[in-house]
Design a protein around this motif. Structure first.
Motif, mmCIF file in Angstrom:
data_model
loop_
_atom_site.group_PDB
_atom_site.id
_atom_site.type_symbol
_atom_site.label_atom_id
_atom_site.label_comp_id
_atom_site.label_asym_id
_atom_site.label_seq_id
_atom_site.Cartn_x
_atom_site.Cartn_y
_atom_site.Cartn_z
ATOM 1 N N PRO A 82 -9.905 -10.469 -78.190
ATOM 2 C CA PRO A 82 -10.529 -10.631 -76.866
ATOM 3 C C PRO A 82 -9.699 -11.509 -75.944
ATOM 4 N N VAL A 83 -9.841 -11.260 -74.651
ATOM 5 C CA VAL A 83 -9.162 -12.072 -73.659
ATOM 6 C C VAL A 83 -9.725 -13.489 -73.676
ATOM 7 N N GLU A 84 -8.900 -14.469 -73.363
ATOM 8 C CA GLU A 84 -9.351 -15.857 -73.259
ATOM 9 C C GLU A 84 -9.936 -16.036 -71.859
ATOM 10 N N PHE A 85 -11.244 -16.210 -71.778
ATOM 11 C CA PHE A 85 -11.938 -16.114 -70.496
ATOM 12 C C PHE A 85 -11.622 -17.267 -69.555
ATOM 13 N N ASN A 86 -11.388 -18.455 -70.070
ATOM 14 C CA ASN A 86 -11.010 -19.548 -69.177
ATOM 15 C C ASN A 86 -9.673 -19.264 -68.509
ATOM 16 N N ASP A 102 -4.965 -9.441 -49.683
ATOM 17 C CA ASP A 102 -5.086 -8.365 -50.669
ATOM 18 C C ASP A 102 -6.426 -8.403 -51.383
ATOM 19 N N HIS A 103 -7.051 -9.580 -51.435
ATOM 20 C CA HIS A 103 -8.318 -9.742 -52.157
ATOM 21 C C HIS A 103 -9.349 -10.374 -51.221
ATOM 22 N N PRO A 104 -9.905 -9.593 -50.284
ATOM 23 C CA PRO A 104 -10.782 -10.163 -49.260
ATOM 24 C C PRO A 104 -12.228 -10.363 -49.683
ATOM 25 N N LEU A 105 -12.597 -9.950 -50.889
ATOM 26 C CA LEU A 105 -13.981 -10.113 -51.350
ATOM 27 C C LEU A 105 -14.110 -11.430 -52.105
ATOM 28 N N HIS A 106 -14.994 -12.291 -51.611
ATOM 29 C CA HIS A 106 -15.188 -13.612 -52.212
ATOM 30 C C HIS A 106 -16.620 -13.708 -52.743
ATOM 31 N N ARG A 107 -16.745 -13.549 -54.041
ATOM 32 C CA ARG A 107 -18.071 -13.614 -54.674
ATOM 33 C C ARG A 107 -18.378 -15.038 -55.114
ATOM 34 N N PHE A 108 -19.646 -15.235 -55.544
ATOM 35 C CA PHE A 108 -20.027 -16.523 -56.104
ATOM 36 C C PHE A 108 -19.140 -16.822 -57.309
ATOM 37 N N TYR A 109 -18.927 -18.114 -57.564
ATOM 38 C CA TYR A 109 -18.067 -18.538 -58.668
ATOM 39 C C TYR A 109 -18.606 -18.005 -59.984
ATOM 40 N N PRO A 110 -17.819 -17.255 -60.746
ATOM 41 C CA PRO A 110 -18.312 -16.693 -62.008
ATOM 42 C C PRO A 110 -18.293 -17.733 -63.121
ATOM 43 N N SER A 111 -19.444 -18.009 -63.702
ATOM 44 C CA SER A 111 -19.518 -19.023 -64.744
ATOM 45 C C SER A 111 -19.581 -18.409 -66.136
ATOM 46 N N ALA A 115 -19.653 -12.309 -66.566
ATOM 47 C CA ALA A 115 -19.554 -12.273 -65.109
ATOM 48 C C ALA A 115 -18.097 -12.283 -64.659
ATOM 49 N N VAL A 116 -17.243 -13.040 -65.354
ATOM 50 C CA VAL A 116 -15.821 -13.074 -65.015
ATOM 51 C C VAL A 116 -15.216 -11.686 -65.177
ATOM 52 N N LEU A 117 -15.446 -11.075 -66.312
ATOM 53 C CA LEU A 117 -14.872 -9.764 -66.598
ATOM 54 C C LEU A 117 -15.391 -8.718 -65.619
ATOM 55 N N ALA A 118 -16.718 -8.715 -65.380
ATOM 56 C CA ALA A 118 -17.302 -7.737 -64.458
ATOM 57 C C ALA A 118 -16.749 -7.916 -63.051
ATOM 58 N N GLU A 119 -16.604 -9.164 -62.606
ATOM 59 C CA GLU A 119 -16.111 -9.416 -61.254
ATOM 60 C C GLU A 119 -14.691 -8.903 -61.082
ATOM 61 N N VAL A 120 -13.824 -9.189 -62.029
ATOM 62 C CA VAL A 120 -12.431 -8.762 -61.906
ATOM 63 C C VAL A 120 -12.352 -7.239 -61.821
ATOM 64 N N PHE A 121 -13.043 -6.545 -62.720
ATOM 65 C CA PHE A 121 -13.012 -5.082 -62.700
ATOM 66 C C PHE A 121 -13.614 -4.533 -61.414
ATOM 67 N N GLU A 122 -14.787 -5.032 -61.037
ATOM 68 C CA GLU A 122 -15.468 -4.478 -59.865
ATOM 69 C C GLU A 122 -14.679 -4.701 -58.585
ATOM 70 N N ILE A 123 -14.193 -5.927 -58.385
ATOM 71 C CA ILE A 123 -13.487 -6.218 -57.132
ATOM 72 C C ILE A 123 -12.189 -5.418 -57.046
#
Length: 206
Positions: A82-86, A102-111, A115-123
């Motif tokens: 697995p990826v190291e999430f930190n 290049d990355h204009p979407l600013h979501r809430f800080y993923p804790s 949430a980190v993995l989903a945010e990276v893929f979705e954005i």
């Protein structure tokens, strides 16, 4: 690219894509830049040598390397855990800071890890666009459904007042659009749009 391919022996094959199913991936290259690849074929077409991809991640958070087959063609190597999430979260936030246009979407800080993995893929998927569902742009009670993020920007371009405009992405996240001024001497309209996530407005259905 000018880098020299790294010699290597043939590696065991990575996961095969079953008929009718296409896995997607996120990669971090040797310069720290993130990219989205909708299939294994698209992933392999995006690189020229095995060390160019510092990290390859699938939707489950499993990581892979690039390898070469016996004919010296790039292939996806076996998984190595697995990826190291930190690390992923820090690398992603660093990438957003380095390349804000290049990355204009600013979501809430993923804790959370998921949430980190989903945010990276979705954005990254949204920035690449289009996805299976449209965006929703609400302005003074009028609703439109742009197909892609650039389409959202084109619809916003004629608006000088953005305070009462809401943008919803296909995954249900709500943003307030803002303009970034490119230079103090340039008019604001010459800047680019970026989008800051906000809580869903009261009374607005999810």
């Amino acid at each position: 690219m000018n880098a020299t391919p790294t010699p290597t022996h043939a590696a065991p094959a990575g996961p095969e894509e079953p008929a009718g199913h296409t896995a997607d991936y996120v990669t971090v290259d040797d310069g720290g830049s993130f990219s989205y690849h909708p299939s294994q074929t698209a992933l392999l077409a995006g690189f020229e040598y095995i060390d160019e991809a510092a990290c390859i991640i699938d939707r489950t958070g499993t990581t892979f390397d690039l390898a070469m087959d016996a004919d010296r063609h790039l292939r996806l190597g076996p998984s190595f855990g697995p990826v190291e999430f930190n690390w992923l979260r820090k690398a992603w936030l660093d990438e957003q800071r380095r390349h804000p246009r290049d990355h204009p979407l600013h979501r809430f800080y993923p804790s959370a890890k998921d949430a980190v993995l989903a945010e990276v893929f979705e954005i990254l998927e949204l920035e690449r666009g289009p996805v299976s569902a449209p965006w929703t742009l609400t302005s003074d009670g009028k609703v439109s459904h742009p197909a892609t993020l650039p389409d959202v920007g084109r619809q916003l371009a004629g608006n000088k007042r953005l305070a009462h405009i809401f943008v919803e992405d296909p995954f249900g996240h709500i943003y307030r659009p803002l303009r970034h001024r490119m230079h103090a001497m340039f008019p604001l309209e010459r800047g680019y749009f970026y989008y800051v996530e906000i809580p869903r407005p009261t009374g607005q259905a999810a």
